[in-house]
Scaffold this motif. Structure first.
Motif, mmCIF file in Angstrom:
data_model
loop_
_atom_site.group_PDB
_atom_site.id
_atom_site.type_symbol
_atom_site.label_atom_id
_atom_site.label_comp_id
_atom_site.label_asym_id
_atom_site.label_seq_id
_atom_site.Cartn_x
_atom_site.Cartn_y
_atom_site.Cartn_z
ATOM 1 N N ILE A 96 0.845 -1.318 -0.007
ATOM 2 C CA ILE A 96 0.055 -0.045 0.130
ATOM 3 C C ILE A 96 0.888 1.232 -0.043
ATOM 4 N N ALA A 97 0.621 2.312 -0.925
ATOM 5 C CA ALA A 97 1.436 3.547 -1.076
ATOM 6 C C ALA A 97 0.159 4.663 -0.960
ATOM 7 N N SER A 98 0.766 5.471 -0.455
ATOM 8 C CA SER A 98 -0.187 6.745 -0.230
ATOM 9 C C SER A 98 0.588 7.807 0.282
ATOM 10 N N ARG A 99 0.044 9.182 -0.019
ATOM 11 C CA ARG A 99 0.579 10.359 0.449
ATOM 12 C C ARG A 99 0.497 10.570 1.918
ATOM 13 N N SER A 100 -0.515 9.898 2.328
ATOM 14 C CA SER A 100 -0.701 10.012 3.842
ATOM 15 C C SER A 100 -0.504 8.633 4.489
ATOM 16 N N ALA A 101 0.584 8.648 5.078
ATOM 17 C CA ALA A 101 1.211 7.354 5.999
ATOM 18 C C ALA A 101 0.030 6.821 6.774
ATOM 19 N N SER A 102 -0.651 7.667 7.446
ATOM 20 C CA SER A 102 -1.749 7.200 8.237
ATOM 21 C C SER A 102 -2.804 6.395 7.366
ATOM 22 N N SER A 103 -3.180 6.827 6.105
ATOM 23 C CA SER A 103 -4.010 6.319 5.345
ATOM 24 C C SER A 103 -3.423 4.784 4.984
ATOM 25 N N ALA A 104 -2.327 4.836 4.567
ATOM 26 C CA ALA A 104 -1.797 3.613 4.081
ATOM 27 C C ALA A 104 -1.770 2.705 5.314
ATOM 28 N N ASP A 105 -1.505 3.120 6.419
ATOM 29 C CA ASP A 105 -1.471 2.192 7.727
ATOM 30 C C ASP A 105 -2.601 1.631 8.065
ATOM 31 N N ALA A 106 -3.763 2.496 7.696
ATOM 32 C CA ALA A 106 -5.081 2.024 7.979
ATOM 33 C C ALA A 106 -5.525 1.099 7.056
ATOM 34 N N LEU A 107 -5.010 1.050 5.717
ATOM 35 C CA LEU A 107 -5.725 0.138 4.891
ATOM 36 C C LEU A 107 -5.032 -1.246 4.909
ATOM 37 N N VAL A 108 -3.575 -1.006 5.450
ATOM 38 C CA VAL A 108 -2.790 -2.375 5.769
ATOM 39 C C VAL A 108 -3.407 -2.947 6.948
ATOM 40 N N ALA A 109 -3.869 -2.299 8.153
ATOM 41 C CA ALA A 109 -4.516 -2.949 9.262
ATOM 42 C C ALA A 109 -5.682 -3.685 8.766
ATOM 43 N N HIS A 110 -6.498 -2.948 7.934
ATOM 44 C CA HIS A 110 -7.697 -3.594 7.483
ATOM 45 C C HIS A 110 -7.358 -4.950 6.565
ATOM 46 N N ALA A 111 -6.360 -4.750 5.644
ATOM 47 C CA ALA A 111 -6.016 -5.962 5.136
ATOM 48 C C ALA A 111 -5.698 -7.267 6.002
ATOM 49 N N ARG A 112 -4.873 -6.622 7.071
ATOM 50 C CA ARG A 112 -4.475 -8.004 8.167
ATOM 51 C C ARG A 112 -5.527 -8.528 8.771
ATOM 52 N N SER A 113 -6.805 -7.568 8.962
ATOM 53 C CA SER A 113 -7.728 -7.783 9.786
ATOM 54 C C SER A 113 -8.527 -8.943 8.963
ATOM 55 N N LEU A 114 -8.491 -8.893 7.521
ATOM 56 C CA LEU A 114 -9.244 -10.272 6.693
ATOM 57 C C LEU A 114 -8.088 -11.259 6.398
ATOM 58 N N GLY A 115 -6.905 -11.394 7.238
ATOM 59 C CA GLY A 115 -5.936 -12.501 7.287
ATOM 60 C C GLY A 115 -4.997 -12.289 6.171
ATOM 61 N N LEU A 116 -4.971 -11.207 5.507
ATOM 62 C CA LEU A 116 -4.030 -11.256 4.474
ATOM 63 C C LEU A 116 -2.644 -10.513 4.951
ATOM 64 N N GLN A 117 -1.811 -10.621 3.923
ATOM 65 C CA GLN A 117 -0.184 -10.057 4.125
ATOM 66 C C GLN A 117 -0.149 -8.650 3.370
ATOM 67 N N ALA A 118 0.055 -7.763 4.000
ATOM 68 C CA ALA A 118 0.085 -6.441 3.442
ATOM 69 C C ALA A 118 1.035 -5.732 4.496
ATOM 70 N N GLN A 119 1.732 -4.574 3.642
ATOM 71 C CA GLN A 119 2.845 -3.680 4.270
ATOM 72 C C GLN A 119 2.727 -2.207 3.452
ATOM 73 N N ARG A 120 3.109 -1.152 4.242
ATOM 74 C CA ARG A 120 3.279 0.126 3.532
ATOM 75 C C ARG A 120 4.482 0.236 2.847
ATOM 76 N N VAL A 121 4.254 0.674 1.545
ATOM 77 C CA VAL A 121 5.604 1.090 0.972
ATOM 78 C C VAL A 121 5.684 2.737 0.715
ATOM 79 N N ASP A 122 6.789 3.245 0.946
ATOM 80 C CA ASP A 122 6.789 4.966 0.458
ATOM 81 C C ASP A 122 7.061 5.262 -0.730
#
Length: 318
Positions: free
Chosen positions: A154-180
């Motif tokens: 996940i990449a976003s101009r907003s680190a907090s938005s990217a982190d929120a989507l990463v957390a959502h993906a992980r809540s679904l049992g998926l692998q996810a990470q933020r990339v800058d």
């Protein structure tokens, strides 16, 4: 049908499961009764737009009325707001009112999913999502449900938005990470979705040599996510497909790159295996770039999906 279903955002989402919606979109593309006039886009003071999008088939008719205010992100408000009114063609009665932003998010992701089902050169590897807003989340859910994608960057101009989507993906049992740096990540991701506000070029590196790209952020001639040199490179080395012929005058990324959008095949050409698609397809491979601008027909497909669910739920049990 005498009653009208007025659905909020959650109920609208429940009425539009991604796989059923994707199937309805594919069926709509092969339905000769579908009529979708050009949408009206009224410019608003301050840089926003008002969209009026009617459509109909032999069973239902809709009008979508939404506003797009790109600066609402700074106000803490949704950038897209509005509703879709659904009518029974035979009686003229209103049979539903759907939440416009929810339909926009889900049908756009479902269109990308349908394109990927037909066009993606490969089915493994992580998906890079550039833009962690509503569309980014919808595409994450759709591609996981529809194609089993398990890993997301996940990449976003907003680190907090990217982190929120990463957390959502992980809540679904998926692998996810933020990339800058999304441009650096392109080399490692055979799936790419760009869903940014499209006010400026964000992606200026070429995608993976056998990637599938769904570019959904830019849907007017002035908007852009991908640089002109990358689009020109993709036109030479890969396959370009647009969602509908409306993209001929709306696909900002491609138009600003000087590409003849009117010569490109549409998703309907791909689904129907028309001569235009057969002539455009490059058997030697290369990346696939699917440019999606939006169309009232996709909202009609959502209305059909909703109406079918109502019909099933109201059918007598035996």
């Amino acid at each position: 049908m005498s009653s009208s279903a007025i659905l909020d955002a959650h109920q609208t989402a429940q009425a539009l499961p991604y796989l059923a919606l994707t199937q309805e979109i594919e069926a709509l593309l092969q339905d000769p009764t579908v009529a979708v006039p050009p949408r009206i886009v009224q410019a608003l003071h301050g840089g926003g737009s008002l969209f009026v999008m009617p459509a109909a088939d032999a069973r239902v008719a809709i009008t979508k009325l939404i506003s797009f205010i790109p600066t609402n992100a700074q106000r803490g408000l949704p950038t897209i707001q509005g509703d879709i009114v659904v009518f029974d063609v035979q009686t003229g009665q209103r049979i539903g009112l759907l939440d416009g932003p929810t339909v926009t998010a889900r049908r756009t992701a479902a269109v990308s999913l349908l394109a990927a089902q037909h066009l993606a050169p490969r089915r493994d590897g992580p998906m890079l999502i550039v833009g962690a807003g509503v569309q980014g989340r919808a595409h994450l859910e759709a591609f996981h449900e529809g194609l089993g994608v398990q890993e997301f960057w996940i990449a976003s101009r907003s680190a907090s938005s990217a982190d929120a989507l990463v957390a959502h993906a992980r809540s679904l049992g998926l692998q996810a990470q933020r990339v800058d740096d999304p441009n650096a990540a392109l080399a490692d991701c055979p799936w790419v979705v760009s869903a940014t506000p499209a006010q400026e070029v964000v992606l200026s590196a070429p995608p993976h040599s056998d990637a599938f790209v769904a570019a959904v952020g830019a849907f007017t001639p002035r908007m852009v996510e991908w640089s002109a040199p990358v689009c020109q490179h993709l036109a030479r080395t890969g396959t370009l497909v647009v969602d509908t012929r409306d993209a001929d005058h709306e696909a900002g990324d491609l138009l600003q790159a000087g590409i003849d959008v009117a010569a490109l095949p549409t998703l309907a050409d791909v689904v129907g295996q028309t001569a235009r698609w057969q002539n455009a397809h490059r058997p030697q491979g290369g990346p696939v770039f699917f440019k999606s601008c939006g169309w009232g027909g996709w909202d009609l497909a959502a209305a059909r999906c909703m109406a079918q669910g109502i019909a099933v739920s109201s059918a007598p049990q035996g």
